[in-house]
Design a protein around this motif. Structure first.
Motif, PDB file in Angstrom:
ATOM      1  N   GLN A 152      45.053  20.265  39.379  1.00  0.00           N
ATOM      2  CA  GLN A 152      46.257  21.030  38.848  1.00  0.00           C
ATOM      3  C   GLN A 152      45.688  22.375  38.822  1.00  0.00           C
ATOM      4  OE1 GLN A 152      47.252  19.712  35.012  1.00  0.00           O
ATOM      5  NE2 GLN A 152      48.516  21.469  34.423  1.00  0.00           N
ATOM      6  N   VAL A 153      44.499  22.621  37.899  1.00  0.00           N
ATOM      7  CA  VAL A 153      43.974  24.064  37.915  1.00  0.00           C
ATOM      8  C   VAL A 153      43.976  24.791  39.251  1.00  0.00           C
ATOM      9  CG1 VAL A 153      42.045  25.169  37.186  1.00  0.00           C
ATOM     10  CG2 VAL A 153      42.725  23.717  35.730  1.00  0.00           C
ATOM     11  N   ASN A 154      43.105  23.874  40.313  1.00  0.00           N
ATOM     12  CA  ASN A 154      43.134  24.701  41.475  1.00  0.00           C
ATOM     13  C   ASN A 154      44.269  25.190  42.156  1.00  0.00           C
ATOM     14  OD1 ASN A 154      41.592  25.477  43.683  1.00  0.00           O
ATOM     15  ND2 ASN A 154      41.533  23.249  44.579  1.00  0.00           N
ATOM     16  N   VAL A 211      33.464  34.015  30.624  1.00  0.00           N
ATOM     17  CA  VAL A 211      34.098  34.759  31.689  1.00  0.00           C
ATOM     18  C   VAL A 211      34.906  34.094  32.540  1.00  0.00           C
ATOM     19  CG1 VAL A 211      32.300  36.623  31.509  1.00  0.00           C
ATOM     20  CG2 VAL A 211      32.240  34.772  33.220  1.00  0.00           C
ATOM     21  N   THR A 212      35.838  34.601  33.030  1.00  0.00           N
ATOM     22  CA  THR A 212      36.821  33.915  34.333  1.00  0.00           C
ATOM     23  C   THR A 212      36.580  34.594  35.321  1.00  0.00           C
ATOM     24  OG1 THR A 212      38.560  35.068  33.517  1.00  0.00           O
ATOM     25  CG2 THR A 212      38.182  33.025  32.482  1.00  0.00           C
ATOM     26  N   ASP A 213      37.542  34.385  36.466  1.00  0.00           N
ATOM     27  CA  ASP A 213      37.858  35.441  37.571  1.00  0.00           C
ATOM     28  C   ASP A 213      38.011  36.831  36.885  1.00  0.00           C
ATOM     29  OD1 ASP A 213      38.631  36.679  39.761  1.00  0.00           O
ATOM     30  OD2 ASP A 213      40.371  35.621  40.383  1.00  0.00           O
ATOM     31  N   PRO A 214      37.154  37.612  37.337  1.00  0.00           N
ATOM     32  CA  PRO A 214      37.258  39.173  36.779  1.00  0.00           C
ATOM     33  C   PRO A 214      38.415  39.825  37.169  1.00  0.00           C
ATOM     34  CG  PRO A 214      35.347  38.992  38.299  1.00  0.00           C
ATOM     35  CD  PRO A 214      35.926  37.670  38.328  1.00  0.00           C
ATOM     36  N   ALA A 215      39.044  39.373  38.356  1.00  0.00           N
ATOM     37  CA  ALA A 215      40.482  39.885  39.010  1.00  0.00           C
ATOM     38  C   ALA A 215      41.464  39.623  38.163  1.00  0.00           C
ATOM     39  CB  ALA A 215      40.470  39.717  40.279  1.00  0.00           C
ATOM     40  N   ARG A 216      41.532  38.334  37.321  1.00  0.00           N
ATOM     41  CA  ARG A 216      42.536  37.921  36.735  1.00  0.00           C
ATOM     42  C   ARG A 216      42.793  38.715  35.440  1.00  0.00           C
ATOM     43  NH1 ARG A 216      44.996  31.784  35.541  1.00  0.00           N
ATOM     44  NH2 ARG A 216      47.244  32.843  35.143  1.00  0.00           N
ATOM     45  N   VAL A 217      43.348  39.938  35.081  1.00  0.00           N
ATOM     46  CA  VAL A 217      43.141  40.722  33.873  1.00  0.00           C
ATOM     47  C   VAL A 217      44.411  40.278  32.915  1.00  0.00           C
ATOM     48  CG1 VAL A 217      43.241  42.993  33.015  1.00  0.00           C
ATOM     49  CG2 VAL A 217      42.317  42.412  35.191  1.00  0.00           C
ATOM     50  N   ASN A 267      41.637  33.188  41.186  1.00  0.00           N
ATOM     51  CA  ASN A 267      40.860  32.408  42.384  1.00  0.00           C
ATOM     52  C   ASN A 267      39.784  31.690  41.566  1.00  0.00           C
ATOM     53  OD1 ASN A 267      39.581  31.432  44.181  1.00  0.00           O
ATOM     54  ND2 ASN A 267      39.059  33.460  45.112  1.00  0.00           N
ATOM     55  N   PRO A 268      40.026  30.262  41.399  1.00  0.00           N
ATOM     56  CA  PRO A 268      39.058  29.432  40.918  1.00  0.00           C
ATOM     57  C   PRO A 268      37.768  29.311  41.352  1.00  0.00           C
ATOM     58  CG  PRO A 268      41.079  28.197  41.543  1.00  0.00           C
ATOM     59  CD  PRO A 268      41.269  29.392  41.921  1.00  0.00           C
ATOM     60  N   ASP A 269      37.912  29.633  42.787  1.00  0.00           N
ATOM     61  CA  ASP A 269      36.446  29.817  43.617  1.00  0.00           C
ATOM     62  C   ASP A 269      35.367  30.536  43.077  1.00  0.00           C
ATOM     63  OD1 ASP A 269      37.716  27.731  45.099  1.00  0.00           O
ATOM     64  OD2 ASP A 269      38.357  29.102  46.508  1.00  0.00           O
ATOM     65  N   GLU A 321      50.786  29.800  37.285  1.00  0.00           N
ATOM     66  CA  GLU A 321      51.279  28.913  36.467  1.00  0.00           C
ATOM     67  C   GLU A 321      50.387  28.534  35.185  1.00  0.00           C
ATOM     68  OE1 GLU A 321      53.805  25.394  38.710  1.00  0.00           O
ATOM     69  OE2 GLU A 321      52.623  26.473  40.146  1.00  0.00           O
ATOM     70  N   ILE A 322      49.420  28.496  35.445  1.00  0.00           N
ATOM     71  CA  ILE A 322      48.353  28.060  34.384  1.00  0.00           C
ATOM     72  C   ILE A 322      47.626  29.297  33.764  1.00  0.00           C
ATOM     73  CG2 ILE A 322      46.282  27.532  35.558  1.00  0.00           C
ATOM     74  CD1 ILE A 322      46.034  25.168  33.345  1.00  0.00           C
ATOM     75  N   GLY A 323      47.623  29.394  32.380  1.00  0.00           N
ATOM     76  CA  GLY A 323      46.864  30.883  32.061  1.00  0.00           C
ATOM     77  C   GLY A 323      45.367  30.101  31.690  1.00  0.00           C
ATOM     78  N   CYS A 324      44.356  31.080  31.612  1.00  0.00           N
ATOM     79  CA  CYS A 324      42.998  30.816  31.279  1.00  0.00           C
ATOM     80  C   CYS A 324      42.983  30.280  29.852  1.00  0.00           C
ATOM     81  CB  CYS A 324      42.208  31.996  31.449  1.00  0.00           C
ATOM     82  SG  CYS A 324      42.285  32.834  32.947  1.00  0.00           S
ATOM     83  N   ILE A 325      43.843  30.546  28.963  1.00  0.00           N
ATOM     84  CA  ILE A 325      43.426  29.676  27.553  1.00  0.00           C
ATOM     85  C   ILE A 325      43.860  28.299  27.844  1.00  0.00           C
ATOM     86  CG2 ILE A 325      44.545  29.735  25.345  1.00  0.00           C
ATOM     87  CD1 ILE A 325      45.049  32.734  25.564  1.00  0.00           C
ATOM     88  N   ASP A 326      44.984  27.829  28.492  1.00  0.00           N
ATOM     89  CA  ASP A 326      45.044  26.438  28.624  1.00  0.00           C
ATOM     90  C   ASP A 326      44.155  25.699  29.483  1.00  0.00           C
ATOM     91  OD1 ASP A 326      47.610  26.336  27.107  1.00  0.00           O
ATOM     92  OD2 ASP A 326      48.769  27.207  28.647  1.00  0.00           O
ATOM     93  N   CYS A 327      43.434  26.632  30.490  1.00  0.00           N
ATOM     94  CA  CYS A 327      42.837  25.995  31.507  1.00  0.00           C
ATOM     95  C   CYS A 327      41.386  25.697  30.857  1.00  0.00           C
ATOM     96  CB  CYS A 327      42.701  27.088  32.618  1.00  0.00           C
ATOM     97  SG  CYS A 327      41.012  26.705  33.902  1.00  0.00           S
ATOM     98  N   LYS A 328      40.872  26.522  29.873  1.00  0.00           N
ATOM     99  CA  LYS A 328      39.890  26.508  29.354  1.00  0.00           C
ATOM    100  C   LYS A 328      39.987  25.227  27.923  1.00  0.00           C
ATOM    101  CE  LYS A 328      37.813  31.094  29.530  1.00  0.00           C
ATOM    102  NZ  LYS A 328      37.386  32.223  28.399  1.00  0.00           N
ATOM    103  N   LYS A 329      41.183  25.271  27.705  1.00  0.00           N
ATOM    104  CA  LYS A 329      41.168  24.282  26.616  1.00  0.00           C
ATOM    105  C   LYS A 329      41.099  22.681  27.358  1.00  0.00           C
ATOM    106  CE  LYS A 329      44.216  22.103  22.989  1.00  0.00           C
ATOM    107  NZ  LYS A 329      43.635  20.733  23.527  1.00  0.00           N
ATOM    108  N   PRO A 354      33.690  30.927  36.832  1.00  0.00           N
ATOM    109  CA  PRO A 354      32.546  30.113  36.241  1.00  0.00           C
ATOM    110  C   PRO A 354      33.290  28.790  35.512  1.00  0.00           C
ATOM    111  CG  PRO A 354      32.125  32.299  35.472  1.00  0.00           C
ATOM    112  CD  PRO A 354      33.522  32.362  36.443  1.00  0.00           C
ATOM    113  N   VAL A 355      34.275  28.939  34.993  1.00  0.00           N
ATOM    114  CA  VAL A 355      34.982  27.940  34.166  1.00  0.00           C
ATOM    115  C   VAL A 355      35.397  26.816  35.002  1.00  0.00           C
ATOM    116  CG1 VAL A 355      36.970  27.364  32.690  1.00  0.00           C
ATOM    117  CG2 VAL A 355      35.963  29.647  32.339  1.00  0.00           C
ATOM    118  N   PHE A 356      35.521  27.179  36.386  1.00  0.00           N
ATOM    119  CA  PHE A 356      36.058  26.243  37.377  1.00  0.00           C
ATOM    120  C   PHE A 356      34.857  25.101  37.652  1.00  0.00           C
ATOM    121  CE2 PHE A 356      37.775  24.887  41.615  1.00  0.00           C
ATOM    122  CZ  PHE A 356      38.808  23.804  40.841  1.00  0.00           C
ATOM    123  N   GLU A 357      33.765  25.855  37.375  1.00  0.00           N
ATOM    124  CA  GLU A 357      32.403  25.120  37.782  1.00  0.00           C
ATOM    125  C   GLU A 357      32.226  23.913  36.677  1.00  0.00           C
ATOM    126  OE1 GLU A 357      28.831  27.128  38.873  1.00  0.00           O
ATOM    127  OE2 GLU A 357      30.197  28.906  39.522  1.00  0.00           O
TER     128      GLU A 357
END
Ligand code: TRP
Ligand code: SF4
Length: 326
Positions: free
Chosen positions: A254-256, A220-226, A233-235, A263-271, A238-241
């Motif tokens: 960079q992710v923050n 799961v990621t920021d639930p508001a980011r659909v 919002n990385p804060d 600019e960055i999508g969740c797929i790349d961020c998770k990679k 959970p991925v940001f943790e």
């Protein structure tokens, strides 16, 4: 600085990242400048699993593999299995003679677990006496300090009370062990709740790389980011943790930044996070593979550990018997 450290874990399945960061990393550091005893508490596992004991042996083996792979070093620490040292049972019995039952009945974990676990009958002698066995584990080696999580504090307090009672009834034999609270903040699981086996949201040390990557993909990621173009919002993600734990600082920065502007999508961020986690776990995977292919290494470690532990436990039991005049 306490000189002798002792801690144990119940064999209850595979270890996950929460166990690694919360306990094992701490043990690994402690063994550098302390005399350490680390043991598998397989008799404790019986207290809640006495009806189905079929997997305990296998779990003991897996736990030992995970420990050694995560850096518990048998040249530095004494690694052993509780059920292979009968002295634990003897001291448990002797202590049980002098412990008032109300001490055990008001133990908060006794009540909590009984309420939590509804599918098994825990109104047993052994379950009530769980902390007595734990006190025996600790006192048998005269441990100065016991690294534990918060949930174990009542057991440590009880161990000190038991030591005091014995010392005042007979002779001073037992030092009172201190707790070493493991400070690592709770590790988040793939569903955003605390990582825990009972939630099924763990990343295990035994998970192969592909499984780790797959688990992160569905995390799961920021639930508001659909949508991809929604800023996040990385804060609250959970991925940001995980980034904070595993990623190098430039990636975290960079992710923050780029999550908030989409600019960055969740797929790349998770990679990124998967790459960092894989890097951290790779040496553990390699060590696990070696141990799985060479089970005699584990047997040798436990054999030696039990021998070294028994020297200490015999000595303590002699003092106990002398103090009790039996
Ligand atoms: N009760 C501990 C747990 O569930 C395991 C344990 C058994 C232990 N004996 C111990 C921990 C002695 C520290 C010292 O986590
Ligand atoms: Fe979470 Fe990363 Fe997606 Fe931002 S980009 S919401 S931090 S997974």
């Amino acid at each position: 600085m306490p000189n002798r450290i002792l801690s144990g874990m119940q064999p209850s399945g595979r270890l996950h990242l929460g166990n690694l960061l919360g306990a094992l990393d701490n043990w690994r550091l402690l063994q550098k400048d302390h005399e350490c005893f680390f043991f598998v508490a397989d008799w404790h596992a019986l207290s809640t699993n006495y009806e189905d004991t079929s997997r305990i042996k296998e779990f003991v083996q897996e736990l030992l593999i995970d420990w050694l792979a995560a850096g518990i070093n048998p040249d530095r620490a004494i690694v052993f299995v509780q059920s292979r040292i009968p002295d634990h049972a003897i001291l448990h019995l002797l202590l049980s003679m002098m412990i008032p039952i109300p001490w055990l009945e008001r133990n908060p974990t006794y009540k909590e677990k009984q309420e939590q676990i509804q599918d098994r009958d825990l109104s047993t002698f052994g379950f009530l006496g769980y902390p007595v066995l734990q006190a025996a584990d600790i006192l048998l080696y005269k441990a100065d300090a016991v690294p534990v999580g918060k949930d174990q504090l009542p057991h440590l307090e009880l161990t000190r009370e038991i030591a005091r009672r014995f010392n005042s009834l007979y002779q001073p034999v037992f030092p009172e062990p201190k707790e070493l609270l493991t400070e690592f903040p709770k590790v988040v699981g793939t569903d955003g709740r605390k990582m825990s086996k009972s939630y099924g949201n763990t990343i295990n040390l035994s998970d192969p790389e592909l499984v780790v990557r797959e688990k992160l993909k569905t995390m799961v990621t920021d639930p508001a980011r659909v949508r991809r173009r929604d800023p996040g919002n990385p804060d609250v993600c959970p991925v940001f943790e995980f980034h904070h734990i595993f990623s190098p600082q430039p990636i975290i920065d960079q992710v923050n930044r780029e999550c908030r502007t989409a600019e960055i999508g969740c797929i790349d961020c998770k990679k990124f996070v998967a790459d960092a986690m894989v890097q951290r776990l790779s040496p553990i995977w390699e060590a696990r593979a070696t141990l799985l292919n060479n089970p005699h290494i584990i047997e040798e470690v436990v054999h030696q550990g039990c021998e070294r532990a028994t020297k200490v436990s015999h000595q303590t039991l002699e003092e106990v018997k002398a103090a009790m005049k039996i």
